[in-house]
Motif scaffolding. Structure first.
Motif: not given
Length: 553
Positions: A181, A184, A187-188, A211-212, A215
């Motif tokens: 989380d 994420v 990265k945003e 998943k890593s 993302l």
């Protein structure tokens, strides 16, 4: 059974070490007394130094003996001069440093040269495992990288925006959140800027790995792993970032920043101007008659002029100054902390040096010279638009060209008083030698050149809180806390500060001799921004304090 005897040379060495420790205790006691007096008479100081020089000579502390004698040679015992505690600290600091390293003989010799101090790669580690944090800080620190740790997700996100790290390592399991989380959220916020992110996990499953990557993670390292492989993989990401930065932000020919770097750099300085009133100036430079240089001497010669000019400017400017290739023969400078008159002085110095530089002509044994013109503009509070400021400084450049070239013109503005950035520094440590050394390191650091410092020292946490100094200003505070102190422990001070309604003012570094993982983990979880273990190296301490100062609002 025969009684084991100690060889005579070992016994003598132990005795000498005991004498050294006794002398250090004596110095510490005297210093503690003097730092709580308003003034000290010179004859007391001379007698103190004389005693040290004699004792140090006998027990083999030759450097301390020489330093004490050198300091004595600067004064007359019969002089009735009164020394303040501040002047005593400044005078005795070289001697105090010698005793500090005698007390911790395992330290390497202090590095005097500071090349690379500002160029060390900064890694943000988001993890609440204090053992792993300590291990990485030690191992990666030996390579020359700086590791800053954040133990919770909220502090991690703030640290990312404040520190602007070169790489982020994220543990998948953090006490208050899932590391993915945090990935994420980071990265945003990265937008177009590339900062490599590495997931560190004890979960080797394919599901977590996929998943890593999905993302946005740039690498995925299961731990434990071989440390040499770990270092290679991290270094590979740092090299990728450097390569991308070079391609995206640097001009290929001159190796200075290109125009892509202008907007974010200007916005950052505007932000500092609004929050801290840190004045900054803009300069626009144009090489005189450069088209004729290319036509007469050839484009290769013209390129050589541009490269040498850019190198000369970079070598003259400060680390914080920014040079951007704005056009084919135009360069734009952003100079934080510089008023227009200061910027003009710098540019005139560069202009004189550059005008004397001789460049090789295409014809054998022939040389030519170049000049430049420049406009300088001090950014004003009522006009913070980038495009408009470039137009304003461009007008000054135009006037310099019209009036004969080879000159620097300032845009006339009203005289406005700006306030430099203030930082309050509190050093809370029961050891007067440490307090004196830290004060000297911070006061003399290049990282605080353009900052007004208010440095206060306290011998324990109780004295710190009783002073109420920490609540007298809304300006930022850097608090350096010793972990173990009488009356009130450093952890207690940290906890009380973080419970205050205005706790965001405080950036806190813990100094500790403890090796306990629990103490360091607790400090990070309670909100310490960084920690260092004693004995510390001044250069490393200065570097880490520099990174903390960057993030202070």
């Amino acid at each position: 059974m025969k009684r084991r005897t100690v060889p005579a040379f070992q016994s003598r060495r132990r005795s000498m070490n005991n004498y050294k420790q006794e002398l250090i205790r004596s110095v510490r006691k005297k210093l503690e007394t003097w730092l709580y007096q308003e003034s000290i008479r010179q004859n007391e100081l001379v007698q103190f130094l004389h005693s040290i020089s004699q004792t140090a000579a006998v027990i083999g502390l030759d450097r301390a003996c020489d330093m004490a004698q050198s300091l004595m040679s600067q004064m007359n015992e019969n002089d009735e001069k009164e020394w303040t505690k501040e002047s005593i600290q400044e005078l005795l600091n070289p001697l105090i440093s010698i005793f500090y390293y005698e007390e911790y003989p395992e330290l390497n010799e202090v590095i005097e040269q500071k090349e690379g101090l500002y160029d060390k790669k900064l890694i943000l580690l988001i993890d609440d495992d204090s053992s792993f944090i300590m291990f990485l800080k030690d191992v990666l620190g030996e390579i020359g990288w700086v590791v800053m740790a954040a133990a919770d997700s909220d502090r991690a996100l703030h640290s990312y925006y404040d520190l602007r790290p070169d790489c982020v390592m994220i543990a998948t399991h953090i006490q208050d959140n899932n590391g993915l989380d945090v990935l994420v959220a980071l990265k945003e916020g990265m937008r177009q800027q590339f900062v490599p992110t590495i997931i560190i996990t004890r979960d080797p499953s394919k599901e977590t790995r996929v998943k890593s990557y999905r993302l946005g993670a740039d690498d995925y390292i299961p731990v434990p792993c071989e440390m040499d492989e770990f270092i290679v993989r991290v270094n590979r990401q740092l090299e990728r970032k450097q390569a991308i930065d070079d391609v995206m932000l640097l001009d290929e020919l001159t190796r200075v920043y290109n125009r892509k770097y202008l907007q974010p750099s200007f916005e950052r300085m505007v932000s500092q101007f609004k929050r801290r009133k840190v004045v900054f100036s803009m300069a626009l430079i144009d090489l005189d008659c450069f088209k004729q240089v290319n036509e007469k001497h050839g484009h290769m010669a013209g390129d050589h002029v541009l490269v040498n000019f850019a190198r000369m400017v970079k070598n003259t400017l400060r680390q914080s100054d920014i040079i951007i290739r704005y056009g084919s023969d135009e360069f734009l400078l952003l100079l934080p902390g510089a008023q227009a008159k200061d910027a003009k002085q710098v540019l005139d110095r560069i202009r004189l040096s550059f005008s004397q530089e001789k460049f090789a002509d295409v014809r054998p044994d022939q040389t030519f010279q170049c000049t430049f013109s420049a406009g300088v503009h001090e950014i004003q509070e009522d006009e913070l638009d980038l495009k408009r400021n470039i137009e304003i400084v461009g007008q000054a450049l135009y006037e310099a060209k019209q009036e004969g070239r080879n000159m620097v013109k300032i845009v006339p503005v009203n005289n406005i008083i700006y306030h430099q950035k203030h930082i309050h520094v509190g050093i809370v440590d029961d050891d007067p030698i440490i307090r004196t050394m830290l004060t000297d390191i911070i006061r003399k650091s290049k990282l605080t050149d353009d900052i007004i410092l208010d440095i206060q020292t306290f011998k324990d946490g109780m004295e710190f809180f009783e002073s109420n100094w920490y609540g007298e200003s809304a300006e930022p505070y850097l608090i350096i806390l010793d972990g173990m102190m009488p009356r009130m422990d450093g952890i207690e001070v940290l906890q009380k500060l973080r419970e205050l309604s205005f706790q965001e003012r405080f950036t806190i570094m813990m100094l500790t001799s403890r090796k306990s993982d629990q103490d360091i983990s607790r400090a990070l979880l309670l909100g310490a921004d960084d920690y260092m273990t004693k004995p510390f190296k001044p250069l490393e301490l200065e570097t880490r304090i520099g990174h903390l100062i960057k993030r202070m609002k």
